[in-house]
Write a protein that holds these residues in place. Structure first.
Motif, PDB file in Angstrom:
ATOM      1  N   ILE A 168       0.969  -1.403  -0.024  1.00 17.77           N
ATOM      2  CA  ILE A 168       0.002  -0.008  -0.057  1.00 17.77           C
ATOM      3  C   ILE A 168       1.122   1.356  -0.096  1.00 17.77           C
ATOM      4  N   GLU A 169       2.208   1.239   0.894  1.00 16.29           N
ATOM      5  CA  GLU A 169       2.639   2.483   0.781  1.00 16.29           C
ATOM      6  C   GLU A 169       3.349   2.633  -0.649  1.00 16.29           C
ATOM      7  N   VAL A 170       3.810   1.628  -1.325  1.00 17.89           N
ATOM      8  CA  VAL A 170       4.275   1.724  -2.728  1.00 17.89           C
ATOM      9  C   VAL A 170       3.305   2.112  -3.480  1.00 17.89           C
ATOM     10  N   LEU A 171       2.270   1.716  -3.397  1.00 21.42           N
ATOM     11  CA  LEU A 171       0.633   1.999  -4.327  1.00 21.42           C
ATOM     12  C   LEU A 171       0.662   3.592  -4.300  1.00 21.42           C
ATOM     13  N   PRO A 198       1.348   7.437  -8.263  1.00 21.85           N
ATOM     14  CA  PRO A 198       0.653   8.432  -8.704  1.00 21.85           C
ATOM     15  C   PRO A 198       1.710   9.828  -8.491  1.00 21.85           C
ATOM     16  N   GLU A 199       2.648   9.752  -7.806  1.00 21.78           N
ATOM     17  CA  GLU A 199       3.395  10.933  -7.728  1.00 21.78           C
ATOM     18  C   GLU A 199       4.503  10.985  -8.909  1.00 21.78           C
ATOM     19  N   GLY A 200       4.346   9.929  -9.874  1.00 24.11           N
ATOM     20  CA  GLY A 200       5.353   9.763 -11.037  1.00 24.11           C
ATOM     21  C   GLY A 200       6.854   9.486 -10.636  1.00 24.11           C
ATOM     22  N   LEU A 201       7.146   8.991  -9.342  1.00 29.22           N
ATOM     23  CA  LEU A 201       8.494   8.730  -9.027  1.00 29.22           C
ATOM     24  C   LEU A 201       8.912   7.326  -9.717  1.00 29.22           C
ATOM     25  N   LEU A 202      10.217   7.170  -9.937  1.00 29.69           N
ATOM     26  CA  LEU A 202      11.083   6.257 -10.422  1.00 29.69           C
ATOM     27  C   LEU A 202      10.922   5.237  -9.191  1.00 29.69           C
ATOM     28  N   ASP A 203      11.290   3.940  -9.595  1.00 30.63           N
ATOM     29  CA  ASP A 203      11.434   2.832  -8.339  1.00 30.63           C
ATOM     30  C   ASP A 203      12.432   3.193  -7.579  1.00 30.63           C
ATOM     31  N   LYS A 204      13.411   3.787  -7.978  1.00 32.83           N
ATOM     32  CA  LYS A 204      14.593   4.167  -7.158  1.00 32.83           C
ATOM     33  C   LYS A 204      14.400   5.313  -6.246  1.00 32.83           C
ATOM     34  N   GLU A 205      13.464   6.192  -6.528  1.00 37.46           N
ATOM     35  CA  GLU A 205      13.037   7.264  -5.736  1.00 37.46           C
ATOM     36  C   GLU A 205      11.949   6.738  -4.711  1.00 37.46           C
ATOM     37  N   ILE A 206      10.910   5.682  -5.279  1.00 35.33           N
ATOM     38  CA  ILE A 206      10.283   5.013  -4.298  1.00 35.33           C
ATOM     39  C   ILE A 206      11.016   4.373  -3.178  1.00 35.33           C
ATOM     40  N   ALA A 207      12.066   3.728  -3.936  1.00 32.60           N
ATOM     41  CA  ALA A 207      12.821   2.930  -2.571  1.00 32.60           C
ATOM     42  C   ALA A 207      13.565   4.038  -1.866  1.00 32.60           C
ATOM     43  N   ASP A 208      13.922   4.867  -2.209  1.00 31.60           N
ATOM     44  CA  ASP A 208      14.835   5.995  -1.316  1.00 31.60           C
ATOM     45  C   ASP A 208      13.884   6.504  -0.165  1.00 31.60           C
ATOM     46  N   SER A 240      15.349  -1.187  -1.061  1.00 27.44           N
ATOM     47  CA  SER A 240      16.066  -1.301  -2.297  1.00 27.44           C
ATOM     48  C   SER A 240      15.268  -1.140  -3.421  1.00 27.44           C
ATOM     49  N   SER A 241      15.920  -0.899  -4.561  1.00 23.87           N
ATOM     50  CA  SER A 241      14.946  -0.691  -5.846  1.00 23.87           C
ATOM     51  C   SER A 241      14.405  -2.068  -6.162  1.00 23.87           C
ATOM     52  N   LEU A 242      15.442  -3.027  -5.823  1.00 24.42           N
ATOM     53  CA  LEU A 242      15.036  -4.170  -6.309  1.00 24.42           C
ATOM     54  C   LEU A 242      13.783  -4.988  -5.466  1.00 24.42           C
ATOM     55  N   THR A 243      13.632  -4.188  -4.167  1.00 26.57           N
ATOM     56  CA  THR A 243      12.301  -4.607  -3.356  1.00 26.57           C
ATOM     57  C   THR A 243      11.112  -3.956  -4.041  1.00 26.57           C
ATOM     58  N   VAL A 244      11.303  -2.793  -4.242  1.00 24.88           N
ATOM     59  CA  VAL A 244      10.205  -1.968  -4.976  1.00 24.88           C
ATOM     60  C   VAL A 244       9.833  -2.838  -6.282  1.00 24.88           C
ATOM     61  N   GLY A 245      10.871  -3.179  -7.023  1.00 18.97           N
ATOM     62  CA  GLY A 245      10.328  -4.232  -8.111  1.00 18.97           C
ATOM     63  C   GLY A 245       9.520  -5.152  -7.875  1.00 18.97           C
ATOM     64  N   VAL A 246       9.655  -6.090  -6.542  1.00 14.35           N
ATOM     65  CA  VAL A 246       9.035  -7.002  -6.185  1.00 14.35           C
ATOM     66  C   VAL A 246       7.720  -6.657  -5.862  1.00 14.35           C
TER      67      VAL A 246
END
Length: 197
Positions: A142-145, A149-159, A164-170
């Motif tokens: 839910i936090e990732v979801l 909408p903020e248009g963040l890249l996976d790396k920005e979401i991870a930060d 990690s970006s890999l975790t965001v990908g999962v």
């Protein structure tokens, strides 16, 4: 009583349609802070002003959900009206376009976005988890979801989440599988429909 800006915002809930209870005979519950209100017959009524038939309908529903009542007792919420208020707040207070009471009957509980999500010991017992067509979303999903909408890249979401970006990908893969979404735009639509934005 809610302030004028809160009432104005309520008139423009997620889909732009008026919530139940303004122009129909149904009831929509909502919460502001610790207070719970029933929107019915174009009036916003605090818990102490709810009609007896509504209190009775809630108590009948509570009898059908003993685990939720047990969670209230464990939380030391034992007064009759206090229990009713917390039960409604945890299970029905998402302001949406689905009536919470139709023809005197409580409808299915809804996901309410509470600031205790992820840390509440009663989560899933008292409140509803966020169900998608193909699974239940975790707190982290839910936090990732919410950040998509903020248009963040996976790396920005991870930060932002300290992962990690890999975790965001999962998490993204899990979100697509559980919601049936094919892309981020469809995930944003799902988040919008569930009042997460």
């Amino acid at each position: 009583m809610p302030n004028k800006s809160f009432i104005d915002a309520m008139k423009h809930c997620v889909s732009g349609k008026l919530p139940a209870g303004i122009t129909d005979k149904n009831v929509e519950f909502l919460a502001q802070g610790e207070e719970v209100f029933a929107l019915m017959q174009s009036q916003l009524l605090p818990l102490g002003d709810w009609p007896q038939w509504l209190i009775d309908a809630i108590e009948r529903d509570m009898e059908k959900h003993p685990k939720a009542v047990e969670a209230l007792v464990e939380a030391d919420i034992v007064g009759r009206m206090e229990m009713i208020g917390q039960y409604v707040k945890c299970r029905y207070s998402a302001l949406d376009n689905e009536a919470d009471v139709i023809d005197g009957q409580l409808q299915r509980p809804e996901f309410t976005d509470c600031n205790l999500r992820g840390s509440c010991p009663y989560e899933g017992r008292l409140c509803e988890l966020l169900k998608a067509p193909f699974g239940t979303l975790t707190h982290r999903e839910i936090e990732v979801l919410r950040l998509i909408p903020e248009g963040l890249l996976d790396k920005e979401i991870a930060d932002q989440l300290g992962i990690s970006s890999l975790t965001v990908g999962v998490y993204m893969k899990n979100l697509r599988e559980k919601t049936g979404a094919k892309n981020k735009a469809e995930l944003v639509r799902f988040a919008f429909q569930k009042n997460l934005l």
